[in-house]
Design an enzyme around this catalytic site. Structure first.
Site, short mmCIF file in Angstrom:
data_model
loop_
_atom_site.label_atom_id
_atom_site.label_comp_id
_atom_site.label_asym_id
_atom_site.label_seq_id
_atom_site.Cartn_x
_atom_site.Cartn_y
_atom_site.Cartn_z
N ASP A 1 0.83 -1.20 0.00
CA ASP A 1 0.00 0.00 0.00
C ASP A 1 0.87 1.26 0.00
OD1 ASP A 1 -2.65 1.39 0.54
OD2 ASP A 1 -1.53 1.99 2.32
N GLU B 1 1.63 -0.48 -5.00
CA GLU B 1 0.70 0.58 -5.33
C GLU B 1 1.59 1.81 -5.52
OE1 GLU B 1 -3.44 2.48 -3.67
OE2 GLU B 1 -1.82 2.21 -2.23
#
Length: 730
Positions: free
Chosen positions: A348, A384
């Site tokens: 993330d 990401e």
């Protein structure tokens, strides 16, 4: 209680059968106390007797798995200098492998008084004891019978990833017993695994399962942190997803889940949040890292050490140049691979991990450590590739070993199918693997994780049903969530009884998912899209731990589910749609390996690509150029295909290209006529006209003449059928 010196490594609580070694890092501490908490909540404090290299440690004989514990750190409380030690706060072990309980929002969790005008910034500490109001670390038993478990080991180009939430996937499944719904045990249940295997996915990417905590602001609104991007324990499976207990049972349950998925040939990828912690900014609670060594774990504003430097939008960012932060992350990753048997990670806000100082640096210490690590470097690594800091959008800029969520793929495919002008050229790049982003770094098409929808944003059903977000249930007056969604409601906002609009939306869903699964790269499906899951237009359901987010298994779009299954199977059967390497766009054996064609059957020119009004194109993909071999080392040659895209609002009479491409074609897929099967009546020859309806895709397969060499003509799926029966086992 008897205490031995113990060892400074490994960090955390390590059970060896006769007792437990405890070790915790703090460079700033004057004294560290181990706190053992019994079932009645009574605490026993033991000063850790030894410190080596800023690691405080001790061995306690007789301690058993299931023992709850924490730490109290004595040291400076001076926020102006970045120090926030407070022995009144029971601290979690950063290396705890299980955690029990949850925090309740009591003021004792904070190191300042709520009515202090300089809250969190002055040297006045709140000395209320947080014991009884916070989570506790748990000693775990490391032993587990893995049997013959091994990773399925799917290659990237063979992978189809399914992004899912432990609770959302299973909470309403009628075939799963109610008492285990929403848990790791529910993921391991045959009903869940059967759905995944029937669909044909090769990996499940679980949204955060590291131990996370609730946000007090959400609890005050009667909401909960559903997504889980609020980590406090990087080695502990979240206790809220445990069916059978939280005193270490969650570890066994998680391992059992992984083992069951592996037996079904499904990999497990974890969505991990190493960019920040749940302690937030200077007004957040003191749960672990802040009280252990605030200056070491967090990036602080150098001109004002009382505040945190934040590139995540959550209040803090971990200090990615500190050796103990890097050690924690690498130890965590290795633990999940070696001890929990997971197969990869999706990171993330990975741009924050590259911020060793201020700028995003692909040569930062974190990526160097991953590159040389013999364990972590061998699993799937997916970034990401953005954060909210300056220069944070880094799609295409991660190191060669990494794959990335391709946000440009998502945006382009959405725009193309809703008819936006001047998207044709970029669509060509995205469909063929985004070579403009990855090829220059010697990366392959599998560097691109292609997706049209993900947890953050509209579901696929909502993408074709809403022009605008509808986030009222989040309690933020519609100010949260992305406003530019590249969505289209096709004539009505939300649910409709208009059969024409419903049919149009269904076709667009087929267009989007078919484009996704036939694109070069690694496709990722949002879990629930295949079922027709809707969130009622909510594009930011992070706080909706309810029927908005949970899949409705009683209201499944069975036609679309079958279509998804069909396209995944089609991709698996034809390696031309999942190449290992780039198309070259040049002649191989007399025919281009890839060519783009106009509706008149002629090849595209530069002017055709630049025409802003153009919304239709076909691509020829030469299956004879696929560098693939079967289990016997023999070359597999795939069929060749002509894929026609018509994103315009008019039917196009497409001219079948000349005989140099193929002498005969048959229709395999047609998104405007999904139930039609392959038949001889569908055969097309050069010069024939094919009516391609508006907003539709047609996939034609070249029908080859019989060959004298059966090895070159047989599909991979039938290799065993061509061997004599007596040789099948060789």
């Amino acid at each position: 209680m008897e205490t031995w010196p113990g060892k400074p490594y490994p960090l955390g609580a390590t059970y060896d059968g006769s007792g437990v070694n405890f070790a915790v890092f703090s460079e700033v501490a004057d004294k560290v106390e181990l706190c053992l908490v019994d079932d009645g909540g009574t605490e026993t404090r033991i000063a850790l007797p030894e410190v080596d290299g800023f690691v405080w440690h001790g061995f306690i004989p007789g301690i058993q798995p299931g023992q709850r514990y924490g730490f109290r750190v004595h040291g400076p409380y001076d926020p102006e200098q970045g120090h926030r030690c407070n022995p009144a706060k029971l601290l979690l072990d950063p290396y705890a492998k299980a955690m029990d309980g949850e925090m309740d929002g009591d003021p004792s969790l904070f190191s300042y008084e709520f009515d202090d005008p300089n809250a969190g910034l002055d040297n006045v500490a709140n000395t209320d004891d947080s014991l009884g109001h916070t989570l506790m670390s748990v000693v775990t038993n490391p032993f587990f019978d893995w049997g013959q478990d091994r990773s399925p080991g799917h290659e990237y180009h063979e992978s189809v990833i399914y992004e899912a939430h432990v609770k959302g996937l299973t909470m309403q499944h009628p075939e799963i017993p109610e008492e285990i719904r929403g848990t790791y045990a529910a993921i391991a249940h045959p009903a869940t695994i059967t759905h995944l295997t029937n669909l044909g996915v090769t990996a499940i990417e679980l949204m955060p399962v590291h131990q996370f905590v609730q946000d007090f602001t959400l609890l005050d609104k009667g909401l909960r942190n559903y997504w889980g991007y609020n980590t406090i324990g990087f080695l502990a499976p979240h206790n809220g997803y445990a069916a059978y207990g939280t005193r270490g049972q969650q570890v066994t349950e998680f391992k059992t889940m992984v083992k069951a998925l592996h037996e079904a040939d499904i990999e497990v990828i974890l969505d991990v949040v190493y960019n920040h912690t749940a302690e937030g900014n200077h007004l957040g609670p003191t749960l672990a890292f802040r009280g252990l060594d605030n200056n070491a774990y967090y990036r602080l504003v150098q001109e004002d050490l009382g505040h945190y430097y934040d590139t995540t939008g959550t209040g803090n960012s971990l200090l990615m140049r500190h050796p103990h932060v890097l050690q924690l992350i690498m130890d965590s990753l290795r633990y999940w691979v070696l001890e929990m048997h997971v197969d990869g990670f999706r990171f993330d806000l990975a741009a924050t991990l590259a911020r060793q100082f201020h700028e995003v640096d692909r040569l930062s210490a974190f990526f160097d450590l991953v590159q040389q690590d013999p364990v972590v470097s061998q699993v799937k690594l997916i970034a990401e590739p953005w954060d909210v800091g300056e220069g944070g959008y880094q799609v295409g800029n991660f190191p060669p070993q990494w794959s990335e969520w391709n946000g440009r793929y998502r945006d382009t495919i959405r725009d193309f199918w809703r008819g936006e002008p001047s998207t044709l050229a970029e669509f060509g790049y995205r469909f063929t693997g985004s070579s403009d982003l990855y090829e220059a770094d010697t990366r392959r098409p599998t560097a691109s994780i292609n997706f049209v929808t993900a947890h953050d944003g509209f579901t696929l059903r909502d993408l074709v049903s809403y022009n605008d977000k509808h986030n009222d249930a989040n309690g933020e007056n519609g100010n949260d969530g992305e406003s530019h969604n590249r969505s289209w409601n096709h004539g009505a906002e939300g649910p409709t009884d208009d059969a024409g609009i419903a049919a149009f939306r269904a076709r667009q869903q087929r267009n989007l998912v078919t484009t996704l699964l036939l694109s070069q790269g690694v496709p990722m499906l949002l879990g629930g899209d295949e079922l027709g899951h809707t969130q009622g237009g909510n594009n930011n359901a992070y706080c909706q731990d309810n029927e908005i987010s949970w899949f409705s298994w009683d209201n499944v779009d069975t036609d679309f589910a079958k279509w998804c299954q069909r396209i995944i199977s089609f991709r698996r059967e034809h390696p031309v749609f999942r190449r290992r390497r780039w198309f070259q766009g040049r002649k191989i054996r007399g025919i281009d390996d890839l060519a783009w064609l106009r509706p008149d059957g002629e090849e595209m020119t530069d002017d055709d690509w630049d025409a802003g009004f153009a919304r239709a194109v076909a691509v020829f993909m030469n299956g004879a150029t696929i560098p693939t071999t079967d289990a016997y080392g023999e070359r597999i040659v795939d069929d060749s295909f002509l894929v026609i895209f018509n994103a315009s609002d008019e039917q196009i009479d497409w001219c079948i290209p000349g005989p140099e491409w193929s002498r005969r074609w048959t229709i395999d897929l047609n998104t405007a006529d999904p139930k039609r099967g392959v038949s001889r009546s569908a055969n097309k020859r050069p010069g024939d006209r094919l009516a391609v309806p508006d907003r539709s895709m047609v996939v034609l397969r070249s029908v080859k003449p019989p060959s004298r060499d059966p090895v070159l003509q047989r599909p991979a799926a039938s290799i065993m059928e061509m061997l004599p029966e007596k040789d099948v086992g060789r």
